[in-house]
Design an enzyme around this catalytic site. Structure first.
Site, mmCIF file in Angstrom:
data_model
loop_
_atom_site.group_PDB
_atom_site.id
_atom_site.type_symbol
_atom_site.label_atom_id
_atom_site.label_comp_id
_atom_site.label_asym_id
_atom_site.label_seq_id
_atom_site.Cartn_x
_atom_site.Cartn_y
_atom_site.Cartn_z
ATOM 1 N N HIS A 472 0.830 -1.214 0.000
ATOM 2 C CA HIS A 472 0.000 0.000 0.000
ATOM 3 C C HIS A 472 0.860 1.258 0.000
ATOM 4 O O HIS A 472 0.689 2.148 -0.848
ATOM 5 C CB HIS A 472 -0.913 -0.011 1.231
ATOM 6 C CG HIS A 472 -1.739 1.227 1.387
ATOM 7 N ND1 HIS A 472 -3.055 1.298 0.998
ATOM 8 C CD2 HIS A 472 -1.437 2.457 1.895
ATOM 9 C CE1 HIS A 472 -3.525 2.512 1.236
ATOM 10 N NE2 HIS A 472 -2.566 3.236 1.794
ATOM 11 N N GLU A 473 1.772 1.339 0.933
ATOM 12 C CA GLU A 473 2.600 2.544 1.018
ATOM 13 C C GLU A 473 3.494 2.693 -0.206
ATOM 14 O O GLU A 473 3.783 3.818 -0.638
ATOM 15 C CB GLU A 473 3.437 2.525 2.304
ATOM 16 C CG GLU A 473 2.619 2.582 3.590
ATOM 17 C CD GLU A 473 1.680 3.776 3.660
ATOM 18 O OE1 GLU A 473 1.991 4.829 3.048
ATOM 19 O OE2 GLU A 473 0.625 3.668 4.308
#
Length: 683
Positions: A472-473
């Site tokens: 995600h990051e």
């Protein structure tokens, strides 16, 4: 302090403008900020005293050229203040907060500057501008108006006071939360109390205890959200209870770190500011300049999702209670700290999957290199080279140089994986250097996570949730790395708040994609790949426990909205009572499924940038789920698909209306059906 003695006052000698953190000391920051403020104001004054007719070049482009030193110093400092907030850095942060707010207002509320921007905006249709330039004029005019530039001087003075006070309170909230989170870390005397943890997890708790002087004992530090990854595997119920209780009472114990009065004042001052700017609430003010447009649009979506989510959570709760009633010698009523543990029992029984047993297949370095980087290379053709010669703000931070397939430099990717007492909770991406053709800069972006670091020589084995967080990051990082714009105002992830989570959520799709998963999910000792049958069962669990997951998220999103729909002069009252009333209103008050963030540790909205905007995750997920469908329909992990997504979405940064950029990519507006299917919320 001069340029010769302060390394912040001259461009960094390191590649890509990476700050020379080895040469920077805490005492360098405030003098550098003061000089940067002065230079920026001088640049603005030079812009506004021009006697000729305002043009794009002498007003808008001149505004974009201004403040370069301030941007450089601020990016350098705020990277450290969030990731390695020592006592010296916290002191600087507290002194700096009102100064930054005052300086921002001095620019945004400058009447002469606003007049010039408005003049250019008024003649926009007669100017020969390209699409990015035209949108830049529109955004500067809209943002200055939204910030209060059209107010009279008396109102501006009050607005400035409010902004300075709020900046101080935001810093206080974060400091209190960090302090209480560290104090409430749960100390255990014996390994038996932590039965169920893997050897790596146990060594991480022993290391954390030793770091604080508790040799021979075990310390469980707390993540930002209400639960804890260890709750799924700890067999001792009292240990689970202690961890959850510590998490839920953060910054609400009546001690020096109590955030209740802080957040109450923040809510009241935000409401007053919104009224001053002509809005009925802070939520109305925030959403007016987002893709949502209004709190009513947000409420409609949250209410549409809350009822089916609560029903699903109730069914899940009943199933867990049945497990307890049938398996425990002395049955008890399910509580919040039991949910994850018994959910794993159900998952194992229903799908034959033990998530704790997956961790040996998720060794951190392999996930990074053969998962995250591998997917990005297949999709976009980029290559990663670790630069161990480039030191950063902490010894545990790693730096990678990123190149396109043809050798063209893309930027630097910085990874700060492990938790520490000086790092705020959660996970995030931030720019250290922003890309801009006008300034001749390429991006340097950082990802921060809070993975527990095992003892020396032990492998770092991630949970599936931590794997998800890393992907995600990294999606945010790709957005920051790929954006190619002329003007710094549009660089990287400078898009609407309720759009910014979209690219990061899309990048999660590759976690269970066969080609990617088979490449990184290998046993850290034997190299054996994760069994394909297990992978298929993992995919079958994608809607499993989604009632709980969706309910806890929606509860936090609604709590954020409720807090920020308060009008000027309205009383918040006692915080716990307000929360209970708000969650009852939307049908999500369930102590067995606590809100993902309670008010006193809701850093996203009281010390981060998500006030009245925590709904952004589910709002963006509509686009994300629809995009995943597109990738599946068009062949998945291919360069053609990656190039389209990069050029039409990631690459435009904030230089285009985000929903128009989505239409350019998808060919139509997003549909909600894929999201409902993903979360098991279909009618």
């Amino acid at each position: 302090m001069t340029e010769a003695t302060n390394p912040l006052l001259t461009p960094s000698p390191l590649p890509y403008g990476l700050p020379d953190y080895a040469a920077i000391r805490p005492e360098h920051y405030l003098p550098a900020f003061h000089q940067a403020f002065s230079e920026h104001l001088t640049e603005i004054r030079a812009l506004t005293v021009v006697r000729s007719t305002p043009t794009f070049e002498n007003t808008i482009e001149a505004l974009e050229r201004s403040g370069e030193l301030l941007d450089r110093v601020a990016h350098t400092f705020y990277t450290v203040s969030s990731a390695d907030a020592t006592a010296e850095i916290q002191s600087v942060d507290e002194q700096l907060a009102p100064l930054m707010a005052a300086h921002g207002d001095a620019i945004r509320l400058d009447g002469a500057l606003y007049w010039r921007v408005a003049q250019v905006h008024e003649r926009l249709d007669s100017l020969e501008l390209d699409a990015e330039q035209r949108y830049l004029v529109e955004r500067h005019f809209r943002e200055m108006t939204h910030a209060g530039a059209a107010l009279d001087e008396t109102a501006k003075a009050r607005l400035t006071d409010l902004n300075q006070r709020l900046s101080t309170l935001n810093t206080t909230f974060e400091k209190n939360l960090l302090g209480d989170t560290n104090e409430l870390a749960v100390l255990f005397d014996t390994a038996e109390e932590l039965d169920g943890l893997s050897s790596g997890e146990l060594s991480a708790t022993a290391r954390a205890a030793a770091d604080r002087g508790f040799d021979g004992r075990y310390l469980v530090t707390l993540p930002l959200f209400s639960g804890h990854p260890y709750l799924a595997s700890l067999t001792v119920r009292e240990s689970r209870r202690r961890i959850m209780a510590a998490s839920l009472e953060r910054a609400s114990r009546g001690n020096e770190h109590d955030n209740r009065s802080v957040l109450t004042e923040i809510v009241q001052l935000r409401a007053e500011r919104a009224a001053l700017l002509g809005y009925p609430s802070h939520a109305a003010y925030v959403t007016a300049d987002e893709t949502a447009g209004s709190p009513d649009a947000v409420e409609r979506m949250l209410r549409e999702l809350a009822a089916p989510a609560a029903r699903n959570a109730a069914r899940e709760q009943a199933a867990l209670q049945e497990i307890i009633d049938n398996s425990e010698a002395e049955p008890f009523a399910l509580e919040a700290h039991d949910w994850a543990f018994y959910t794993e029992k159900v998952r194992t029984a229903r799908y034959d999957i033990d998530t704790a047993a997956l961790r040996p297949y998720f060794e951190a370095e392999r996930v990074l290199q053969d998962g995250v980087f591998f997917a990005a290379t297949r999709l976009y053709g980029i290559r990663f080279t670790e630069r161990s010669d480039l030191s950063s703000y902490h010894p545990g931070v790693r730096t990678f140089e990123v190149h396109d397939e043809d050798g063209t430099a893309v930027g630097l990717y910085v990874l700060d994986l492990y938790t520490r007492d000086s790092k705020r909770g959660g996970a995030w991406m931030n720019p250290i250097v922003s890309e801009s053709a006008l300034r001749g800069t390429l991006p340097v972006v950082a990802n921060n996570l809070n993975v527990s670091q095992p003892g020396d020589g032990e492998a770092t084995l991630l949970t599936l949730d931590e794997v998800t967080t890393l992907f995600h990051e990294f999606g945010h990082a790709l957005h920051g790395l790929f954006a190619r714009v002329t003007y710094p105002h549009f660089s990287g992830t400078n898009v609407f708040r309720d759009f910014v989570e979209f690219p990061s959520q899309v990048n999660e799709m590759w976690i269970l994609w066969s080609e990617v998963l088979s490449n990184y999910a290998r046993h850290f000792e034997t190299g054996e790949p994760l069994d394909e049958a297990v992978i298929e069962r993992l995919r079958a669990t994608e809607t499993f426990d989604q009632g709980h997951a969706t309910s806890e998220y929606l509860a936090a999103a609604w709590l954020d909205q409720a807090l920020h729909r308060i009008g000027d002069g309205d009383e918040l009252g006692e915080v716990a009572a307000f929360e209970a009333a708000a969650l009852t209103d939307i049908g999500l008050l369930n102590p067995v499924v606590p809100t993902r963030y309670s008010s006193t540790y809701f850093a996203h909205v009281f010390s981060g940038g998500y006030s009245a905007g925590y709904y952004s995750y589910i709002w963006s997920e509509v686009l994300d789920a629809d995009t995943v469908e597109w990738f599946r329909e068009n062949g998945g992990l291919t360069r053609a698909n990656g190039d389209r997504f990069r050029s039409r979405l990631l690459g435009v940064g904030g230089a285009k209306d985000p929903l128009q950029a989505y239409r350019d990519f998808r060919g139509r507006d997003a549909e909600i059906a894929p999201l409902l299917k993903r979360r098991g919320l279909e009618p």
